[in-house]
Design a protein around this motif. Structure first.
Motif, short mmCIF file in Angstrom:
data_model
loop_
_atom_site.label_atom_id
_atom_site.label_comp_id
_atom_site.label_asym_id
_atom_site.label_seq_id
_atom_site.Cartn_x
_atom_site.Cartn_y
_atom_site.Cartn_z
N MET A 109 -1.04 4.21 15.47
CA MET A 109 -0.02 4.30 14.45
C MET A 109 -0.36 3.31 13.34
O MET A 109 -0.74 2.18 13.58
CB MET A 109 1.34 3.98 15.07
CG MET A 109 2.46 4.05 14.10
SD MET A 109 4.02 3.86 14.98
CE MET A 109 4.98 4.94 14.01
N THR A 110 -0.17 3.76 12.14
CA THR A 110 -0.50 2.96 10.98
C THR A 110 0.63 2.01 10.64
O THR A 110 1.79 2.39 10.61
CB THR A 110 -0.76 3.87 9.76
OG1 THR A 110 -1.83 4.74 10.09
CG2 THR A 110 -1.13 3.07 8.55
N LYS A 111 0.29 0.80 10.36
CA LYS A 111 1.26 -0.19 9.89
C LYS A 111 1.15 -0.22 8.37
O LYS A 111 0.09 -0.48 7.82
CB LYS A 111 0.91 -1.55 10.50
CG LYS A 111 1.70 -2.69 9.97
CD LYS A 111 2.97 -2.87 10.75
CE LYS A 111 3.61 -4.18 10.35
NZ LYS A 111 4.99 -4.07 10.10
N LEU A 112 2.25 0.09 7.71
CA LEU A 112 2.26 0.08 6.25
C LEU A 112 2.64 -1.30 5.74
O LEU A 112 3.46 -1.98 6.34
CB LEU A 112 3.24 1.13 5.72
CG LEU A 112 2.94 2.57 6.13
CD1 LEU A 112 4.01 3.50 5.60
CD2 LEU A 112 1.57 3.00 5.64
N ASP A 113 2.05 -1.68 4.61
CA ASP A 113 2.35 -2.98 4.03
C ASP A 113 3.07 -2.81 2.68
O ASP A 113 3.43 -1.70 2.29
CB ASP A 113 1.08 -3.82 3.89
CG ASP A 113 0.05 -3.21 2.95
OD1 ASP A 113 0.39 -2.31 2.15
OD2 ASP A 113 -1.12 -3.65 2.99
N ARG A 114 3.27 -3.93 2.00
CA ARG A 114 4.01 -3.94 0.74
C ARG A 114 3.36 -3.03 -0.30
O ARG A 114 4.04 -2.29 -1.00
CB ARG A 114 4.12 -5.37 0.23
CG ARG A 114 4.88 -5.49 -1.06
CD ARG A 114 5.06 -6.97 -1.48
NE ARG A 114 5.76 -7.03 -2.74
CZ ARG A 114 5.16 -7.10 -3.92
NH1 ARG A 114 3.84 -7.15 -4.00
NH2 ARG A 114 5.88 -7.14 -5.02
N THR A 115 2.04 -3.07 -0.40
CA THR A 115 1.34 -2.22 -1.37
C THR A 115 1.52 -0.75 -1.03
O THR A 115 1.75 0.08 -1.92
CB THR A 115 -0.16 -2.60 -1.43
OG1 THR A 115 -0.27 -3.97 -1.82
CG2 THR A 115 -0.92 -1.73 -2.41
N ASP A 116 1.43 -0.41 0.25
CA ASP A 116 1.68 0.97 0.67
C ASP A 116 3.08 1.40 0.25
O ASP A 116 3.29 2.50 -0.27
CB ASP A 116 1.54 1.12 2.19
CG ASP A 116 0.13 0.94 2.69
OD1 ASP A 116 -0.80 1.47 2.05
OD2 ASP A 116 -0.04 0.28 3.73
N ALA A 117 4.06 0.54 0.50
CA ALA A 117 5.45 0.86 0.16
C ALA A 117 5.61 1.07 -1.33
O ALA A 117 6.29 2.00 -1.77
CB ALA A 117 6.39 -0.24 0.67
N ARG A 118 4.99 0.21 -2.13
CA ARG A 118 5.07 0.37 -3.59
C ARG A 118 4.46 1.69 -4.02
O ARG A 118 5.00 2.39 -4.89
CB ARG A 118 4.37 -0.81 -4.28
CG ARG A 118 5.12 -2.13 -4.14
CD ARG A 118 4.38 -3.30 -4.80
NE ARG A 118 4.14 -3.06 -6.20
CZ ARG A 118 2.96 -3.24 -6.81
NH1 ARG A 118 1.91 -3.68 -6.13
NH2 ARG A 118 2.83 -3.00 -8.10
N MET A 119 3.32 2.04 -3.44
CA MET A 119 2.68 3.32 -3.78
C MET A 119 3.57 4.49 -3.38
O MET A 119 3.72 5.45 -4.15
CB MET A 119 1.31 3.43 -3.08
CG MET A 119 0.23 2.60 -3.72
SD MET A 119 -1.36 2.71 -2.83
CE MET A 119 -1.66 4.48 -2.82
N LEU A 120 4.14 4.42 -2.19
CA LEU A 120 4.99 5.52 -1.73
C LEU A 120 6.24 5.67 -2.59
O LEU A 120 6.67 6.79 -2.89
CB LEU A 120 5.36 5.32 -0.26
CG LEU A 120 4.20 5.56 0.71
CD1 LEU A 120 4.51 4.96 2.07
CD2 LEU A 120 3.90 7.04 0.80
N LEU A 121 6.83 4.56 -3.01
CA LEU A 121 7.98 4.63 -3.90
C LEU A 121 7.59 5.27 -5.24
O LEU A 121 8.34 6.09 -5.78
CB LEU A 121 8.58 3.25 -4.13
CG LEU A 121 9.38 2.69 -2.95
CD1 LEU A 121 9.65 1.20 -3.16
CD2 LEU A 121 10.67 3.47 -2.77
N ALA A 122 6.43 4.90 -5.75
CA ALA A 122 5.96 5.50 -7.00
C ALA A 122 5.74 7.01 -6.82
O ALA A 122 6.05 7.80 -7.72
CB ALA A 122 4.67 4.82 -7.46
N MET A 123 5.25 7.40 -5.65
CA MET A 123 5.05 8.82 -5.38
C MET A 123 6.38 9.56 -5.20
O MET A 123 6.47 10.74 -5.50
CB MET A 123 4.15 9.00 -4.16
CG MET A 123 2.72 8.56 -4.41
SD MET A 123 1.70 8.53 -2.92
CE MET A 123 1.63 10.27 -2.53
#
Length: 156
Positions: A1-15
């Motif tokens: 399972m992938t652990k998402l970090d702050r940068t991942d979260a920012r990218m996902l919010l932008a998407m």
């Protein structure tokens, strides 16, 4: 399972805000290197972080305006067979294993009440399903969401 970090979260919010944005557009909007964005998108694909596109299509738009949840008690010795059979019913949109009084929570959609009755009968007819209880969804108050979780993770 992938652990998402702050940068991942920012990218996902932008998407979430711009689902058709390119990697270059995401990188520019977030102040990230294009290679960083590309590498994370590739990792998400490999790890299946994002749900399939069909999860974004409303059954209502496909002609299935009625939604219900069916709780099922299942013979535990036949659970695998039951799951295989349930997956063959097109109107079954999700199946969740439960603890408690019922074993499965089965999300279904239907064209109308008669169709819902037919679908419920198909489920009850699956060998290994012992009994069911149905609840019709009257109104979705809060749709499935992860945005608040992403926002919390994206905070510095």
């Amino acid at each position: 399972m992938t652990k998402l970090d702050r940068t991942d979260a920012r990218m996902l919010l932008a998407m979430c805000d711009a689902p058709r944005a390119t990697g270059v557009q995401l990188a520019a909007a977030l102040g990230l290197a294009r290679n960083t964005v590309a590498a994370r998108l590739a990792r998400w694909d490999e790890d299946k972080v994002l749900a399939p596109v069909d999860r974004c299509v409303s059954p209502r738009d496909l002609g299935y305006p009625l939604k219900a949840f069916i709780s099922a008690v299942v013979d535990q010795h036949r659970l695998d067979q039951v799951l295989v059979e349930l997956e063959t019913i097109a109107q079954v949109t999700q199946i969740t294993g439960l603890s408690g009084a019922a074993d499965l929570l089965i999300g279904v959609v239907a064209t109308d009440a008669d169709d819902l009755y037919r679908v419920a009968g198909l489920i009850l007819g699956v060998p290994g399903v012992e009994r069911t209880t149905m609840s019709v969804a009257m109104h979705e108050v809060v749709a499935y969401r992860t945005r608040p979780l992403l926002e919390a993770l994206a905070k510095p």
